[in-house]
Design an enzyme around this catalytic site. Structure first.
Site, mmCIF file in Angstrom:
data_model
loop_
_atom_site.group_PDB
_atom_site.id
_atom_site.type_symbol
_atom_site.label_atom_id
_atom_site.label_comp_id
_atom_site.label_asym_id
_atom_site.label_seq_id
_atom_site.Cartn_x
_atom_site.Cartn_y
_atom_site.Cartn_z
ATOM 1 N N SER A 67 0.793 -1.245 0.000
ATOM 2 C CA SER A 67 0.000 0.000 0.000
ATOM 3 C C SER A 67 0.819 1.287 0.000
ATOM 4 O O SER A 67 0.252 2.363 -0.197
ATOM 5 C CB SER A 67 -0.943 0.031 1.200
ATOM 6 O OG SER A 67 -1.955 -0.907 1.029
ATOM 7 N N LYS A 70 0.301 3.319 -2.984
ATOM 8 C CA LYS A 70 -0.920 4.124 -3.163
ATOM 9 C C LYS A 70 -0.615 5.627 -3.094
ATOM 10 O O LYS A 70 -1.421 6.446 -3.527
ATOM 11 C CB LYS A 70 -1.969 3.717 -2.119
ATOM 12 C CG LYS A 70 -2.454 2.277 -2.333
ATOM 13 C CD LYS A 70 -3.324 1.764 -1.211
ATOM 14 C CE LYS A 70 -3.707 0.298 -1.466
ATOM 15 N NZ LYS A 70 -4.426 -0.306 -0.323
HETATM 16 O O1 DON Z 1 -5.057 -5.209 -1.333
HETATM 17 C C1 DON Z 1 -4.439 -5.564 -0.340
HETATM 18 O O2 DON Z 1 -4.989 -6.049 0.658
HETATM 19 C C2 DON Z 1 -2.935 -5.425 -0.352
HETATM 20 N N1 DON Z 1 -2.438 -5.591 -1.683
HETATM 21 C C3 DON Z 1 -2.509 -4.067 0.159
HETATM 22 C C4 DON Z 1 -2.926 -3.785 1.577
HETATM 23 C C5 DON Z 1 -1.973 -2.961 2.352
HETATM 24 O O3 DON Z 1 -0.792 -2.895 2.088
HETATM 25 C C6 DON Z 1 -2.518 -2.286 3.570
HETATM 26 N N2 DON Z 1 -1.496 -1.561 4.304
HETATM 27 N N3 DON Z 1 -1.033 -1.656 5.365
#
Ligand code: DON
Length: 308
Positions: A67, A70
């Site tokens: 994330s 993002k």
């Molecule tokens: O979509 C997801 O769940 C993961 N690819 C990314 C989630 C994430 O990194 C949340 N952060 N802490």
């Protein structure tokens, strides 16, 4: 005046203290490929706007930034769409887990912010509509603005997320039903999973996000990544939403805007001064790096150098 803090000493002192902590966390097994990482990795890299570098441990090893990416997609979408972006995604903290569905129905398919999964999926939809070759164009944007050539997607991680991303499919389908996705769910999620699979090191991250410490300009490449006003806004959103339901905890302990990823990485920014990235793969129950948060708390406390 130049930063004269002895970060090298602070990093080794804080890392030695944190290494002795019981790490009660777990690596992110809900994406099976992420479970293959060595849980004992630990890296730190800080780059100042004056281009001084300080590092510790596994700072040059690439890992799945998840994330954290993002922040790149938000930057690019804001650059392309400007304030119209806020018609499709908010900028308020969610107070919920990153993959939560609960607020979306009450709020008519408009996600609270661009960092929860739903919001990042909307941003991906915007980029899929705006770019000729979204995957190539996004990587080119990151490479050109950061000056780092060897940045790539990890196709094994993409495949693993596609196989197990039931919640992301649910979020995307739900938003599609509200008319807040213009492209097909599979196409948007293919781009979203690629975005999350980007691999970079702590050193790469500290360099690539330095623009958020220097009013939108990366001083290493001398490129204007985004305007100063938008850089301020991205930092604000990181401060409020970068750690989901733990954003308050991170602000309270570290005193910097930051963004985490379930690969165990965290970036944090001190506007006007530096960008720091840390990596420790085991996560706490909120999906944020357990030791990574402790490292940053220790570093800003020992250096007495946070925004508050
Ligand atoms: O979509 C997801 O769940 C993961 N690819 C990314 C989630 C994430 O990194 C949340 N952060 N802490």
């Amino acid at each position: 005046m130049k930063d004269v803090i002895d970060y090298q000493k602070i990093f080794s002192d804080v890392a030695s203290k944190v290494s002795k902590m019981d790490d009660l966390g777990n690596v992110a097994c809900y994406i099976p490929e992420l479970g293959t990482v060595n849980p004992n990795k630990l890296g730190i890299h800080l780059t100042t706007v004056d281009q001084l570098h300080f590092h510790f441990g596994d700072a040059t090893e690439k890992f799945s930034i998840q994330s954290i990416s993002k922040v790149f997609s938000l930057t690019l979408a804001l650059k392309l769409k400007g304030d119209k972006l806020w018609e499709r995604v908010g900028y308020e903290p969610s107070g919920c887990a990153f993959n939560s569905l609960v607020q979306l129905e009450h709020e008519n398919g408009i996600p609270r912010n661009p960092f929860i999964n739903a919001g990042a999926i909307v941003i991906c939809d915007v980029l899929v509509s705006s770019l000729d070759n979204p995957k190539d164009d996004l990587l080119d944007f990151i490479k050109c603005t950061s000056g780092i050539d060897d940045i790539s997607y990890n196709e094994k991680v993409v495949h693993s997320e596609k196989e197990t991303g039931y919640r992301n499919y649910a979020l995307a389908n739900f938003m599609k039903s509200f008319g807040n996705l213009n492209n097909e769910v599979d196409c948007v999620l293919d781009f979203y999973f690629h975005l999350c699979s980007i691999e970079m090191s702590c050193k790469d991250l500290a360099q690539a996000f330095l623009y958020l410490a220097d009013a939108g300009v990366n001083p290493i490449t001398n490129t204007t990544v985004i305007t100063a006003r938008r850089s301020k806004r991205i930092n604000s959103i990181m401060q409020m939403c970068g750690f989901y339901d733990e954003a308050g905890e991170f602000a309270f302990k570290t005193g910097l805007p930051g963004k985490s990823g379930v690969g165990g990485g965290i970036i944090a920014v001190h506007p006007g001064k530096y960008c720091i990235a840390v990596w420790s793969p085991k996560l706490n129950k909120n999906g944020n790096s357990y030791k990574g948060m402790a490292l940053l708390e220790g570093i800003t406390t020992r250096s007495n150098n946070s925004i508050f």
